[in-house]
Write a protein that holds these residues in place. Sequence first.
Motif, PDB file in Angstrom:
ATOM      1  N   ASN A 405       0.848  -1.198   0.000  1.00 55.77           N
ATOM      2  CA  ASN A 405       0.000   0.000   0.000  1.00 55.77           C
ATOM      3  C   ASN A 405       0.884   1.248   0.000  1.00 55.77           C
ATOM      4  O   ASN A 405       0.972   1.957   1.014  1.00 55.77           O
ATOM      5  CB  ASN A 405      -0.911   0.021   1.238  1.00 55.77           C
ATOM      6  CG  ASN A 405      -1.680  -1.270   1.433  1.00 55.77           C
ATOM      7  OD1 ASN A 405      -2.739  -1.455   0.869  1.00 55.77           O
ATOM      8  ND2 ASN A 405      -1.137  -2.163   2.244  1.00 55.77           N
ATOM      9  N   PRO A 406       1.558   1.556  -1.105  1.00 53.32           N
ATOM     10  CA  PRO A 406       2.569   2.624  -1.088  1.00 53.32           C
ATOM     11  C   PRO A 406       2.016   4.018  -0.817  1.00 53.32           C
ATOM     12  O   PRO A 406       2.778   4.902  -0.425  1.00 53.32           O
ATOM     13  CB  PRO A 406       3.189   2.536  -2.492  1.00 53.32           C
ATOM     14  CG  PRO A 406       2.174   1.831  -3.328  1.00 53.32           C
ATOM     15  CD  PRO A 406       1.470   0.887  -2.411  1.00 53.32           C
ATOM     16  N   ASP A 407       0.736   4.242  -1.009  1.00 48.51           N
ATOM     17  CA  ASP A 407       0.154   5.561  -0.766  1.00 48.51           C
ATOM     18  C   ASP A 407      -0.753   5.578   0.456  1.00 48.51           C
ATOM     19  O   ASP A 407      -1.533   6.518   0.642  1.00 48.51           O
ATOM     20  CB  ASP A 407      -0.652   6.022  -1.988  1.00 48.51           C
ATOM     21  CG  ASP A 407       0.241   6.237  -3.207  1.00 48.51           C
ATOM     22  OD1 ASP A 407       1.353   6.749  -3.025  1.00 48.51           O
ATOM     23  OD2 ASP A 407      -0.184   5.863  -4.317  1.00 48.51           O
ATOM     24  N   GLU A 408      -0.666   4.526   1.286  1.00 52.87           N
ATOM     25  CA  GLU A 408      -1.542   4.433   2.447  1.00 52.87           C
ATOM     26  C   GLU A 408      -0.766   3.976   3.674  1.00 52.87           C
ATOM     27  O   GLU A 408       0.321   3.399   3.564  1.00 52.87           O
ATOM     28  CB  GLU A 408      -2.677   3.422   2.186  1.00 52.87           C
ATOM     29  CG  GLU A 408      -3.598   3.768   1.051  1.00 52.87           C
ATOM     30  CD  GLU A 408      -4.652   2.694   0.826  1.00 52.87           C
ATOM     31  OE1 GLU A 408      -4.819   1.821   1.709  1.00 52.87           O
ATOM     32  OE2 GLU A 408      -5.301   2.729  -0.233  1.00 52.87           O
ATOM     33  N   VAL A 409      -1.368   4.204   4.836  1.00 52.87           N
ATOM     34  CA  VAL A 409      -0.887   3.610   6.078  1.00 52.87           C
ATOM     35  C   VAL A 409      -2.109   3.260   6.911  1.00 52.87           C
ATOM     36  O   VAL A 409      -3.075   4.032   6.968  1.00 52.87           O
ATOM     37  CB  VAL A 409       0.071   4.561   6.840  1.00 52.87           C
ATOM     38  CG1 VAL A 409      -0.620   5.856   7.243  1.00 52.87           C
ATOM     39  CG2 VAL A 409       0.670   3.870   8.053  1.00 52.87           C
ATOM     40  N   HIS A 410      -2.099   2.080   7.532  1.00 48.71           N
ATOM     41  CA  HIS A 410      -3.241   1.606   8.324  1.00 48.71           C
ATOM     42  C   HIS A 410      -2.831   1.471   9.784  1.00 48.71           C
ATOM     43  O   HIS A 410      -1.687   1.094  10.087  1.00 48.71           O
ATOM     44  CB  HIS A 410      -3.719   0.232   7.830  1.00 48.71           C
ATOM     45  CG  HIS A 410      -4.044   0.180   6.376  1.00 48.71           C
ATOM     46  ND1 HIS A 410      -4.282  -1.010   5.709  1.00 48.71           N
ATOM     47  CD2 HIS A 410      -4.188   1.172   5.444  1.00 48.71           C
ATOM     48  CE1 HIS A 410      -4.542  -0.754   4.438  1.00 48.71           C
ATOM     49  NE2 HIS A 410      -4.489   0.553   4.252  1.00 48.71           N
ATOM     50  N   ILE A 411      -3.743   1.753  10.681  1.00 48.50           N
ATOM     51  CA  ILE A 411      -3.523   1.525  12.106  1.00 48.50           C
ATOM     52  C   ILE A 411      -4.735   0.817  12.700  1.00 48.50           C
ATOM     53  O   ILE A 411      -5.843   0.862  12.145  1.00 48.50           O
ATOM     54  CB  ILE A 411      -3.248   2.832  12.892  1.00 48.50           C
ATOM     55  CG1 ILE A 411      -4.343   3.873  12.636  1.00 48.50           C
ATOM     56  CG2 ILE A 411      -1.876   3.378  12.537  1.00 48.50           C
ATOM     57  CD1 ILE A 411      -4.180   5.140  13.470  1.00 48.50           C
TER      58      ILE A 411
END
Length: 607
Positions: A405-411
């Motif tokens: 997911n190069p344009d995202e970050v999840h938490i």
Amino acid sequence: MNLSVTNSPFNEEQATQLNQIIQNLTPEQQTWLSGYLTANQQALANSSAPSQQVAENVLNNEPQAMSDRHITILYGSETGNAQSLGEIFADRLVEHNYTVKLSAMDDFKPKELKKVEDLFVISSTHGEGDPPDNALSFHEFLHGRKAPKLEGVRFSVLALGDESYEFFCQTGKDFDKRLEDLGAERIIERQDCDIDYDDIAEKWMNTNIEKLNSSSGVTQTVTSTETVQSAKEKRYSKSNPYEAEVLENINLNGRGSNKEVRHVELLLDNYGEEYEPGDCLVVLPQNDPEVVSQLIETLGFDETVEVTINDDGDTLPLQKALTEHFEITKLTKPLLQKAVDLLNNEQLTAKMNDDEWIQAYIDGRDLVDLFTDFPSESFKPEALHQLLRKLPPREYSIASSYKANPDEVHITVGAVRYQAHDRDRKGVCSVQLAERVQPGDTIPIYLKKNPNFKFPFDEETPVIMIGPGTGVAPFRSYLQEREELGLTGQTWLFFGEQHFTTDFLYQTEWQTWLKDEVLSKLDLAFSRDTDEKVYVQHRIAEQSATFYEWLMNGAKLYVCGDEKQMAKDVHQTIRYILEQEGGMSEVDAEAYLTEMKKEKRYQRDVY
């Protein structure tokens, strides 16, 4: 002339890197670099006296500090803060032409301690006054019988901590006292830093360099090309956050669950940095508007009045300051000590000699409680910045792979709600994300490296992951990355929660990875689905023989989640397995786990 393996002592990779650097240097930069390398060579060749050539070769002919004493910087770091400060300080000392060795405490050989001349210790404190994992062995050695006498050694300590914990900066205090007891000479007094540590760290570095320069006969003013603050502002940081758009905000729990765990996806378009499994996302939260309004009402202040927020005289309207700048939901012992002078409340003053009362009172209470229980007619809005600290950012383990997911970050965020002292309480950031942040909104964030929680990416190393509840987040990141890289191999996850039907976080993903052999083993513990509560440590014990076999085959072990109960129970269970399956004594089993930590085979991200 380009460097190569035939005309220089460098290998091919080094020659290529040097050619690229040299070609991009201005003539002025090349001159400076030449002088810098010459000065270092002369310092090593003739350490009995300062080299006069240094001043002639270095840009602007400014006087440089020279010393025949070598500097050692040791850092004990849990999440990377102490390491980052150590790197900044080392760079600063090199600018002043000192010879510097920078090392994590667990990479430093204890026998080398007796050779140390000037020692700088930068250490955080973990949990209830404990050293961080990579400082455990050095802390134990220094406080043991084999620690050498350190007459002739000079030292200085920078301690990092959190005022909300009872044993604030305890590890730094331990190092400071023990070094003095062993005969070392203190360069300057220890500095204890709360969460907002930039200014204190900056002062500590500059004062130490001034002392070093003075003892070396150099009288120049300490300056630096960059401060602690500017070093951080090269990237997105607390003082320079990235406004991330919320793409998804999903409740992972089923209907009827006692929990609310949010899966939050954020857009990282043009962020400019990558992240790795094990790294953190830092969120700059805001206080709950309801709590802010209740506090303003309790204080009896005008919400529009301008209040000072720091010693520099910056101001904000009261409502904005209490929402975005000040921490108002947590009481600490230092805060109560300040309140004695600022509130002039006789009842509070009378109770401050009772440590047991202080610890009981601050547990679960906030600023509304304080001003309700101990009202003050003399306390004014302009005194708020003297009483309150900045609102700390919140760190969350990243639950996604950058490669996937190069344009995202999840938490993965568990909403904290509870009742204490006849009032409903909410976690500042977790409930903000659960109740007040919707897709399309933006929140201020930045990425943070976690050098002490790093995974292997090969098919030979077995990996055991233990992450109940939201502690499973970094393992989702890791398996996503392995899937993206096309890796299989031995990976074993232990996950636990309350109920299978409502609380099995990311259930379909684990099952898909099992089917595709990205994940080879999965053990589950749902504590409320049976008459007797079953937790992850019980599942580990049930797999005792296999668990031991994996460890003996070189498995790397990762634990993420609650520190106070889960991490301690898991540690004790693993130690017991080593005793039962490996025939070790309790002491030997503990020593084995300590050695695993030193070898980075046992890593924890606990909170």
